[in-house]
Design a protein around this motif. Structure first.
Motif, PDB file in Angstrom:
ATOM      1  N   LEU A 123       0.850  -1.456   0.197  1.00 34.93           N
ATOM      2  CA  LEU A 123       0.001  -0.139   0.162  1.00 34.93           C
ATOM      3  C   LEU A 123       0.487   1.161  -0.029  1.00 34.93           C
ATOM      4  O   LEU A 123       0.318   2.525  -0.703  1.00 34.93           O
ATOM      5  N   THR A 124       2.407   1.133   0.554  1.00 33.97           N
ATOM      6  CA  THR A 124       2.779   2.230   0.448  1.00 33.97           C
ATOM      7  C   THR A 124       3.062   2.551  -0.848  1.00 33.97           C
ATOM      8  O   THR A 124       3.114   3.679  -1.187  1.00 33.97           O
ATOM      9  N   GLU A 125       3.658   1.441  -1.587  1.00 35.52           N
ATOM     10  CA  GLU A 125       4.002   1.670  -3.258  1.00 35.52           C
ATOM     11  C   GLU A 125       2.290   2.200  -4.025  1.00 35.52           C
ATOM     12  O   GLU A 125       2.883   3.111  -5.068  1.00 35.52           O
ATOM     13  N   LEU A 126       1.339   2.192  -3.212  1.00 35.08           N
ATOM     14  CA  LEU A 126       0.348   3.056  -4.168  1.00 35.08           C
ATOM     15  C   LEU A 126      -0.322   4.190  -3.458  1.00 35.08           C
ATOM     16  O   LEU A 126      -0.900   5.088  -4.408  1.00 35.08           O
ATOM     17  N   LEU A 127       0.946   4.716  -2.306  1.00 36.94           N
ATOM     18  CA  LEU A 127       0.144   5.668  -2.140  1.00 36.94           C
ATOM     19  C   LEU A 127       0.495   7.202  -3.207  1.00 36.94           C
ATOM     20  O   LEU A 127      -0.673   7.555  -3.010  1.00 36.94           O
ATOM     21  N   PRO A 128       1.616   7.183  -3.703  1.00 39.65           N
ATOM     22  CA  PRO A 128       1.745   8.331  -4.445  1.00 39.65           C
ATOM     23  C   PRO A 128       0.542   7.950  -6.016  1.00 39.65           C
ATOM     24  O   PRO A 128      -0.099   9.073  -6.182  1.00 39.65           O
ATOM     25  N   VAL A 129       0.280   7.026  -5.995  1.00 40.86           N
ATOM     26  CA  VAL A 129      -1.420   6.488  -7.371  1.00 40.86           C
ATOM     27  C   VAL A 129      -2.737   7.496  -6.200  1.00 40.86           C
ATOM     28  O   VAL A 129      -2.849   8.285  -7.012  1.00 40.86           O
ATOM     29  N   LEU A 130      -2.254   7.191  -5.132  1.00 41.60           N
ATOM     30  CA  LEU A 130      -3.444   8.054  -4.184  1.00 41.60           C
ATOM     31  C   LEU A 130      -3.402   9.228  -4.187  1.00 41.60           C
ATOM     32  O   LEU A 130      -4.560   9.668  -4.348  1.00 41.60           O
ATOM     33  N   ASP A 131      -2.730  10.669  -3.794  1.00 41.73           N
ATOM     34  CA  ASP A 131      -2.436  10.985  -4.134  1.00 41.73           C
ATOM     35  C   ASP A 131      -2.630  12.031  -5.666  1.00 41.73           C
ATOM     36  O   ASP A 131      -3.594  12.693  -5.296  1.00 41.73           O
ATOM     37  N   ASP A 132      -2.868  11.184  -6.326  1.00 45.12           N
ATOM     38  CA  ASP A 132      -3.122  11.372  -7.588  1.00 45.12           C
ATOM     39  C   ASP A 132      -4.054  11.613  -7.992  1.00 45.12           C
ATOM     40  O   ASP A 132      -4.759  12.812  -8.394  1.00 45.12           O
ATOM     41  N   VAL A 133      -4.421  10.701  -7.700  1.00 44.15           N
ATOM     42  CA  VAL A 133      -6.357  10.663  -7.612  1.00 44.15           C
ATOM     43  C   VAL A 133      -7.158  11.523  -7.044  1.00 44.15           C
ATOM     44  O   VAL A 133      -7.848  12.439  -7.368  1.00 44.15           O
ATOM     45  N   GLY A 134      -6.343  11.875  -5.571  1.00 44.45           N
ATOM     46  CA  GLY A 134      -7.253  13.157  -5.052  1.00 44.45           C
ATOM     47  C   GLY A 134      -7.063  14.647  -5.364  1.00 44.45           C
ATOM     48  O   GLY A 134      -8.241  15.546  -5.320  1.00 44.45           O
ATOM     49  N   ARG A 135      -5.566  14.393  -6.209  1.00 41.79           N
ATOM     50  CA  ARG A 135      -5.298  16.187  -6.842  1.00 41.79           C
ATOM     51  C   ARG A 135      -6.713  16.472  -7.733  1.00 41.79           C
ATOM     52  O   ARG A 135      -7.254  17.644  -8.088  1.00 41.79           O
ATOM     53  N   ALA A 136      -6.616  15.365  -8.931  1.00 42.49           N
ATOM     54  CA  ALA A 136      -7.525  14.635 -10.105  1.00 42.49           C
ATOM     55  C   ALA A 136      -8.897  15.393  -9.204  1.00 42.49           C
ATOM     56  O   ALA A 136      -9.158  16.065 -10.518  1.00 42.49           O
ATOM     57  N   ARG A 137      -9.080  14.707  -8.074  1.00 46.90           N
ATOM     58  CA  ARG A 137     -10.461  14.329  -8.013  1.00 46.90           C
ATOM     59  C   ARG A 137     -10.781  16.631  -7.166  1.00 46.90           C
ATOM     60  O   ARG A 137     -12.046  16.522  -7.366  1.00 46.90           O
ATOM     61  N   ASP A 138      -9.695  17.241  -7.146  1.00 48.85           N
ATOM     62  CA  ASP A 138      -9.948  18.626  -6.162  1.00 48.85           C
ATOM     63  C   ASP A 138      -9.488  19.098  -7.515  1.00 48.85           C
ATOM     64  O   ASP A 138     -10.496  20.540  -7.523  1.00 48.85           O
ATOM     65  N   HIS A 139      -9.419  18.808  -8.687  1.00 48.96           N
ATOM     66  CA  HIS A 139      -9.535  19.563  -9.387  1.00 48.96           C
ATOM     67  C   HIS A 139     -10.061  19.443 -10.962  1.00 48.96           C
ATOM     68  O   HIS A 139     -10.405  19.803 -11.544  1.00 48.96           O
ATOM     69  N   GLY A 140     -11.536  18.108 -10.482  1.00 48.51           N
ATOM     70  CA  GLY A 140     -12.615  18.241 -11.194  1.00 48.51           C
ATOM     71  C   GLY A 140     -11.739  17.649 -12.263  1.00 48.51           C
ATOM     72  O   GLY A 140     -13.066  17.124 -13.430  1.00 48.51           O
ATOM     73  N   VAL A 181      -4.391  23.622  10.190  1.00 51.55           N
ATOM     74  CA  VAL A 181      -5.762  24.617   9.445  1.00 51.55           C
ATOM     75  C   VAL A 181      -5.543  24.205   7.742  1.00 51.55           C
ATOM     76  O   VAL A 181      -6.310  24.884   6.487  1.00 51.55           O
ATOM     77  N   ALA A 182      -4.541  23.948   7.605  1.00 48.94           N
ATOM     78  CA  ALA A 182      -4.611  23.008   6.053  1.00 48.94           C
ATOM     79  C   ALA A 182      -3.816  21.540   5.804  1.00 48.94           C
ATOM     80  O   ALA A 182      -2.557  21.763   6.714  1.00 48.94           O
ATOM     81  N   ILE A 183      -4.759  20.390   5.078  1.00 48.14           N
ATOM     82  CA  ILE A 183      -3.924  19.271   5.193  1.00 48.14           C
ATOM     83  C   ILE A 183      -3.179  19.850   4.231  1.00 48.14           C
ATOM     84  O   ILE A 183      -4.184  19.819   2.445  1.00 48.14           O
ATOM     85  N   LEU A 184      -1.697  19.443   3.336  1.00 44.76           N
ATOM     86  CA  LEU A 184      -1.115  19.509   2.392  1.00 44.76           C
ATOM     87  C   LEU A 184      -1.512  17.802   1.847  1.00 44.76           C
ATOM     88  O   LEU A 184      -1.117  18.436   0.474  1.00 44.76           O
ATOM     89  N   GLN A 185      -0.967  16.711   2.463  1.00 46.83           N
ATOM     90  CA  GLN A 185      -0.838  15.435   1.799  1.00 46.83           C
ATOM     91  C   GLN A 185      -2.129  15.001   3.224  1.00 46.83           C
ATOM     92  O   GLN A 185      -1.379  14.529   4.300  1.00 46.83           O
ATOM     93  N   PRO A 186      -3.017  14.334   3.131  1.00 45.39           N
ATOM     94  CA  PRO A 186      -3.207  13.128   3.519  1.00 45.39           C
ATOM     95  C   PRO A 186      -2.360  12.141   4.331  1.00 45.39           C
ATOM     96  O   PRO A 186      -1.826  11.591   3.593  1.00 45.39           O
ATOM     97  N   GLY A 187      -2.888  11.629   5.556  1.00 49.01           N
ATOM     98  CA  GLY A 187      -1.830  10.874   5.507  1.00 49.01           C
ATOM     99  C   GLY A 187      -2.904   9.192   5.757  1.00 49.01           C
ATOM    100  O   GLY A 187      -3.884   9.387   5.682  1.00 49.01           O
ATOM    101  N   TYR A 188      -2.142   8.225   5.884  1.00 47.42           N
ATOM    102  CA  TYR A 188      -2.991   6.726   5.945  1.00 47.42           C
ATOM    103  C   TYR A 188      -2.683   5.861   7.394  1.00 47.42           C
ATOM    104  O   TYR A 188      -1.498   5.649   7.085  1.00 47.42           O
ATOM    105  N   ARG A 189      -2.826   5.349   7.338  1.00 46.81           N
ATOM    106  CA  ARG A 189      -3.263   3.964   8.791  1.00 46.81           C
ATOM    107  C   ARG A 189      -3.575   3.098   8.004  1.00 46.81           C
ATOM    108  O   ARG A 189      -4.306   2.431   7.672  1.00 46.81           O
ATOM    109  N   ILE A 190      -3.248   1.935   8.591  1.00 44.61           N
ATOM    110  CA  ILE A 190      -3.834   0.331   8.651  1.00 44.61           C
ATOM    111  C   ILE A 190      -3.973  -0.142  10.141  1.00 44.61           C
ATOM    112  O   ILE A 190      -3.076  -0.366  11.115  1.00 44.61           O
ATOM    113  N   GLY A 191      -5.050  -0.265  10.485  1.00 45.20           N
ATOM    114  CA  GLY A 191      -5.600  -0.454  11.582  1.00 45.20           C
ATOM    115  C   GLY A 191      -5.047   0.976  12.462  1.00 45.20           C
ATOM    116  O   GLY A 191      -5.043   2.157  12.176  1.00 45.20           O
ATOM    117  N   GLU A 192      -3.821   0.374  13.675  1.00 49.28           N
ATOM    118  CA  GLU A 192      -3.179   1.091  14.269  1.00 49.28           C
ATOM    119  C   GLU A 192      -2.155   1.185  13.975  1.00 49.28           C
ATOM    120  O   GLU A 192      -1.020   1.966  14.633  1.00 49.28           O
TER     121      GLU A 192
END
Length: 220
Positions: free
Chosen positions: A101-118, A172-183
């Motif tokens: 999942l750590t290897e997939l985080l950059p892809v998820l970041d790209d998905v989030g930025r694309a969603r923010d920009h419509g 006051v601003a989330i520049l990049q979301p965090g991720y966790r698995i369980g605790e």
């Protein structure tokens, strides 16, 4: 010279004046003569044999107790071994999933930025949503929201400022979301934080001071 009476035999064992019954009793052996008395050594030999059997029984019981203790210790060690193996198996699985999942985080970041920009439209949107569904099933959770208190264990501050409307260090601003698995946190949320303005009195304290000066809130 006298003649013997025919038909009678002389019995020398019958005493003078006795009867034939007396002669029969004299001919029977006494009870002491019928069977020999038991030797005195037989009783002592039986006692020694009983003592020997008792000692052997005690040894067997002692050996059984030792073997039972060995078996109980072996069972306890086996249970501990099984727990360690299961714990290690779960840990290895979690590490493998976290690495993937750590290897997939950059892809998820790209998905989030694309969603923010419509820009998350068409087939790309379908693929992105499928990817997010799969990683969620694997236990990946996103965290980090504006306005929550800053926690250095799960947040990484990339920007810092002061604000008069906060009473504690706040995201006051989330520049990049965090991720966790369980605790287990696999990436902290990267945030911009704001601290209370130096020398500024928090609004709550100002209201309390005003109430104290006026003698308390007005009654309706």
């Amino acid at each position: 010279m006298s003649e013997e009476t025919p038909g009678f035999e002389e019995n020398p064992d019958v005493p003078s004046g006795g009867t034939p019954d007396d002669a029969a009793e004299a001919a029977e052996p006494t009870s002491a003569e019928e069977g020999p008395a038991a030797p005195a050594g037989d009783a002592s030999s039986k006692t020694a044999e009983t003592a020997g059997l008792t000692a052997q029984l005690d040894q067997i019981r002692s050996a059984l107790s030792e073997r039972t203790g060995d078996l109980q210790r072996l069972q306890a060690e086996y249970q501990n071994y099984r727990r360690r193996v299961e714990r290690d198996r779960v840990t290895v699985k979690e590490i493998a999933v976290a690495t993937l999942l750590t290897e997939l985080l950059p892809v998820l970041d790209d998905v989030g930025r694309a969603r923010d920009h419509g820009e998350l439209v068409g087939g790309f949107k379908s693929v992105a949503e499928s990817l997010e569904t799969v990683v969620a099933k694997m236990g990946l959770q996103q965290f980090g929201k504006e306005g929550e208190p800053f926690d250095p264990t799960i947040h990484e501050a990339l920007m810092h400022s002061y604000a008069p409307d906060v009473t504690e260090t706040t995201c006051v601003a989330i520049l990049q979301p965090g991720y966790r698995i369980g605790e287990r946190t696999i990436r902290p949320a990267r945030v911009a934080v704001a601290e209370p303005q130096p020398g500024a009195t928090p609004a709550a304290k100002e209201e309390k001071s005003a109430d104290e000066e006026s003698g308390g809130p007005e009654e309706g």
